[in-house]
Design an enzyme around this catalytic site. Structure first.
Site, PDB file in Angstrom:
ATOM      1  N   GLY A  12      24.373  34.864  50.899  1.00 45.51           N
ATOM      2  CA  GLY A  12      24.904  35.477  52.126  1.00 45.51           C
ATOM      3  C   GLY A  12      23.810  35.732  53.138  1.00 45.51           C
ATOM      4  O   GLY A  12      23.736  36.811  53.732  1.00 45.51           O
ATOM      5  N   ALA A  13      22.969  34.709  53.353  1.00 49.43           N
ATOM      6  CA  ALA A  13      21.751  34.920  54.163  1.00 49.43           C
ATOM      7  C   ALA A  13      21.912  34.493  55.619  1.00 49.43           C
ATOM      8  O   ALA A  13      20.941  34.460  56.353  1.00 49.43           O
ATOM      9  CB  ALA A  13      20.578  34.177  53.521  1.00 49.43           C
ATOM     10  N   ASP A  63      30.211  28.790  47.927  1.00 44.11           N
ATOM     11  CA  ASP A  63      30.978  30.025  47.764  1.00 44.11           C
ATOM     12  C   ASP A  63      30.506  30.687  46.463  1.00 44.11           C
ATOM     13  O   ASP A  63      30.665  30.110  45.379  1.00 44.11           O
ATOM     14  CB  ASP A  63      32.471  29.659  47.691  1.00 44.11           C
ATOM     15  CG  ASP A  63      33.365  30.872  47.540  1.00 44.11           C
ATOM     16  OD1 ASP A  63      32.869  31.948  47.140  1.00 44.11           O
ATOM     17  OD2 ASP A  63      34.572  30.744  47.810  1.00 44.11           O
ATOM     18  N   ASN A  90      23.086  39.078  47.495  1.00 42.71           N
ATOM     19  CA  ASN A  90      23.407  39.924  48.647  1.00 42.71           C
ATOM     20  C   ASN A  90      24.823  39.719  49.180  1.00 42.71           C
ATOM     21  O   ASN A  90      25.397  40.639  49.757  1.00 42.71           O
ATOM     22  CB  ASN A  90      22.379  39.634  49.758  1.00 42.71           C
ATOM     23  CG  ASN A  90      22.835  40.154  51.100  1.00 42.71           C
ATOM     24  OD1 ASN A  90      22.730  41.347  51.387  1.00 42.71           O
ATOM     25  ND2 ASN A  90      23.377  39.275  51.945  1.00 42.71           N
ATOM     26  N   SER A 142      25.864  49.376  46.528  1.00 39.97           N
ATOM     27  CA  SER A 142      26.170  50.252  47.677  1.00 39.97           C
ATOM     28  C   SER A 142      26.205  51.695  47.172  1.00 39.97           C
ATOM     29  O   SER A 142      26.569  51.941  46.010  1.00 39.97           O
ATOM     30  CB  SER A 142      27.533  49.890  48.258  1.00 39.97           C
ATOM     31  OG  SER A 142      27.960  50.897  49.145  1.00 39.97           O
ATOM     32  N   TYR A 155      36.224  47.811  46.756  1.00 44.14           N
ATOM     33  CA  TYR A 155      34.796  47.626  47.069  1.00 44.14           C
ATOM     34  C   TYR A 155      33.923  48.537  46.182  1.00 44.14           C
ATOM     35  O   TYR A 155      32.921  48.078  45.602  1.00 44.14           O
ATOM     36  CB  TYR A 155      34.587  47.937  48.551  1.00 44.14           C
ATOM     37  CG  TYR A 155      33.174  47.760  49.067  1.00 44.14           C
ATOM     38  CD1 TYR A 155      32.666  46.498  49.339  1.00 44.14           C
ATOM     39  CD2 TYR A 155      32.362  48.873  49.309  1.00 44.14           C
ATOM     40  CE1 TYR A 155      31.383  46.340  49.831  1.00 44.14           C
ATOM     41  CE2 TYR A 155      31.074  48.725  49.801  1.00 44.14           C
ATOM     42  CZ  TYR A 155      30.592  47.450  50.065  1.00 44.14           C
ATOM     43  OH  TYR A 155      29.313  47.298  50.541  1.00 44.14           O
ATOM     44  N   ALA A 157      34.641  49.845  43.302  1.00 42.36           N
ATOM     45  CA  ALA A 157      34.693  49.383  41.905  1.00 42.36           C
ATOM     46  C   ALA A 157      33.765  48.191  41.715  1.00 42.36           C
ATOM     47  O   ALA A 157      33.030  48.108  40.725  1.00 42.36           O
ATOM     48  CB  ALA A 157      36.127  49.019  41.525  1.00 42.36           C
TER      49      ALA A 157
HETATM   50  P1  NAD Z   1      27.751  40.961  56.491  1.00 39.79           P
HETATM   51  O1  NAD Z   1      29.237  40.871  56.481  1.00 39.79           O
HETATM   52  O2  NAD Z   1      27.065  41.024  57.811  1.00 39.79           O
HETATM   53  O3  NAD Z   1      27.106  39.761  55.660  1.00 39.79           O
HETATM   54  C1  NAD Z   1      27.642  39.373  54.425  1.00 39.79           C
HETATM   55  C2  NAD Z   1      27.173  37.968  54.122  1.00 39.79           C
HETATM   56  O4  NAD Z   1      27.789  37.516  52.917  1.00 39.79           O
HETATM   57  C3  NAD Z   1      27.557  36.985  55.215  1.00 39.79           C
HETATM   58  O5  NAD Z   1      26.459  36.134  55.473  1.00 39.79           O
HETATM   59  C4  NAD Z   1      28.711  36.194  54.579  1.00 39.79           C
HETATM   60  O6  NAD Z   1      28.814  34.881  55.075  1.00 39.79           O
HETATM   61  C5  NAD Z   1      28.286  36.211  53.116  1.00 39.79           C
HETATM   62  N1  NAD Z   1      29.411  35.906  52.235  1.00 39.79           N
HETATM   63  C6  NAD Z   1      30.640  36.481  52.198  1.00 39.79           C
HETATM   64  N2  NAD Z   1      31.403  35.875  51.288  1.00 39.79           N
HETATM   65  C7  NAD Z   1      30.649  34.899  50.716  1.00 39.79           C
HETATM   66  C8  NAD Z   1      30.889  33.933  49.714  1.00 39.79           C
HETATM   67  N3  NAD Z   1      32.078  33.838  49.101  1.00 39.79           N
HETATM   68  N4  NAD Z   1      29.883  33.088  49.376  1.00 39.79           N
HETATM   69  C9  NAD Z   1      28.688  33.138  49.995  1.00 39.79           C
HETATM   70  N5  NAD Z   1      28.402  34.044  50.975  1.00 39.79           N
HETATM   71  C10 NAD Z   1      29.391  34.903  51.319  1.00 39.79           C
HETATM   72  O7  NAD Z   1      27.397  42.223  55.611  1.00 39.79           O
HETATM   73  P2  NAD Z   1      26.035  43.059  55.414  1.00 39.79           P
HETATM   74  O8  NAD Z   1      26.272  44.391  56.001  1.00 39.79           O
HETATM   75  O9  NAD Z   1      24.874  42.266  55.813  1.00 39.79           O
HETATM   76  O10 NAD Z   1      26.091  43.235  53.827  1.00 39.79           O
HETATM   77  C11 NAD Z   1      25.246  42.552  52.919  1.00 39.79           C
HETATM   78  C12 NAD Z   1      25.401  43.180  51.544  1.00 39.79           C
HETATM   79  O11 NAD Z   1      25.056  44.563  51.611  1.00 39.79           O
HETATM   80  C13 NAD Z   1      26.835  43.143  51.011  1.00 39.79           C
HETATM   81  O12 NAD Z   1      26.818  42.927  49.612  1.00 39.79           O
HETATM   82  C14 NAD Z   1      27.338  44.533  51.310  1.00 39.79           C
HETATM   83  O13 NAD Z   1      28.386  44.910  50.452  1.00 39.79           O
HETATM   84  C15 NAD Z   1      26.086  45.354  51.087  1.00 39.79           C
HETATM   85  N6  NAD Z   1      26.100  46.655  51.743  1.00 39.79           N
HETATM   86  C16 NAD Z   1      26.153  46.765  53.091  1.00 39.79           C
HETATM   87  C17 NAD Z   1      26.160  48.033  53.667  1.00 39.79           C
HETATM   88  C18 NAD Z   1      26.221  48.240  55.154  1.00 39.79           C
HETATM   89  O14 NAD Z   1      26.288  49.403  55.588  1.00 39.79           O
HETATM   90  N7  NAD Z   1      26.167  47.215  55.972  1.00 39.79           N
HETATM   91  C19 NAD Z   1      26.111  49.180  52.855  1.00 39.79           C
HETATM   92  C20 NAD Z   1      26.062  49.021  51.484  1.00 39.79           C
HETATM   93  C21 NAD Z   1      26.037  47.752  50.928  1.00 39.79           C
END
Ligand code: NAD
Length: 247
Positions: A12-13, A63, A90, A142, A155, A157
């Site tokens: 997810g980069a 995916d 991530n 998280s 989420y 869970a």
């Molecule tokens: P974001 O939605 O900006 O990015 C998520 C990334 O995951 C995207 O690049 C997306 O394309 C990718 N992704 C989604 N489904 C996918 C799949 N099936 N296969 C491959 N890639 C996939 O979210 P973010 O805020 O950057 O979150 C990143 C991580 O941090 C996540 O795991 C999220 O749960 C966790 N997180 C975020 C927060 C926050 O406040 N933003 C807090 C706690 C945890």
């Protein structure tokens, strides 16, 4: 440079926290395999930034919830880079709703990507790391996986499960010199949190002792620490990056 010559996969980069992690690790000399699911242009832009830092970038769609696609991704990385030193799980999604309104599909999708995705990548990459007798695996959980949150039962869970998974795999892989840790971000400003209503965001900020939301770089800094040699004696831990939210 802390990671010169190392090879890292970041799932997810293409945006948000994953993008910040990819760039942070590249700045420290690691070659980066950029995994993404939808946005080709965004992933290519990250690759461009990474390559300008003087390291290799591999960009490949996969995916995380589909084991065959994950295996294909890891094979490509091995063919092109030869080894995998760092895996950052991530990728994640939210499908928020109160339990009584939550569809089966919303529950299943979150579990498939947030939990099964971590299983798929960790299982596939750990085979490589076991042979190498070295590796760092970092799972993005998280704070909600620790506290729970109304409207996020699916989420929360999935993120609690990632912590249980991290601790179990840390025990399984410790004898092979592979460190497995989790990071629990609090409220980080990304596309994921941009959809939260303004009033709720203000309430969340007020509950943060450090009085500001986190930036993706705040999470990336902790990932860098867990990816490098300075954390060699740390495994099975969860580091909260939350401005003190959970104190
Ligand atoms: P974001 O939605 O900006 O990015 C998520 C990334 O995951 C995207 O690049 C997306 O394309 C990718 N992704 C989604 N489904 C996918 C799949 N099936 N296969 C491959 N890639 C996939 O979210 P973010 O805020 O950057 O979150 C990143 C991580 O941090 C996540 O795991 C999220 O749960 C966790 N997180 C975020 C927060 C926050 O406040 N933003 C807090 C706690 C945890």
């Amino acid at each position: 440079m802390l990671l010169k010559g190392k090879n890292a996969i970041v799932t997810g980069a293409s945006r948000g926290i994953g993008k910040a992690i990819a760039i942070k690790l590249a700045k420290e000399g690691a070659n980066i395999a950029i995994n993404y699911s939808v946005n080709d242009n965004a992933a290519l832009e990250v690759a461009n930034v990474v390559e300008k830092l003087g390291v290799k970038a591999i960009v490949k769609k996969a995916d995380v919830s589909k084991l065959s696609e994950v295996e294909g991704f890891v094979n490509t990385v091995l063919n092109e880079l030869g080894s995998i030193d760092i895996l950052v799980n991530n990728a994640g999604i939210t499908r928020d709703n109160l339990l009584i309104r939550m569809s089966e599909d919303d529950f299943d999708q979150v579990m498939q990507i947030n939990l099964k995705g971590v299983f798929n990548f960790t299982k596939t990459v750990s085979r490589v790391m076991i042979k190498q007798r070295t590796g760092k695996i970092i799972n993005i959980s998280s704070v909600v996986g620790i506290t729970g949150n109304a409207g996020q039962s699916n989420y929360a869970a999935s993120k609690s499960a990632v912590i249980g998974f991290t601790k179990s795999i840390a025990k399984e892989l410790a004898s092979r010199y592979i460190n497995v840790n989790a990071i629990a971000p609090g409220f980080i400003e990304t596309d994921m949190t941009s959809v939260i209503p303004e009033k709720m965001k203000e309430q969340m900020k007020a509950a943060i002792p450090l009085k500001r939301p986190g930036k993706p770089e705040d999470v990336a800094n902790a990932v860098l620490f867990l990816a490098g040699n300075q954390s060699d004696y740390i495994t099975g831990q969860v580091i909260n990056i939350d401005g003190g939210m959970l104190i």
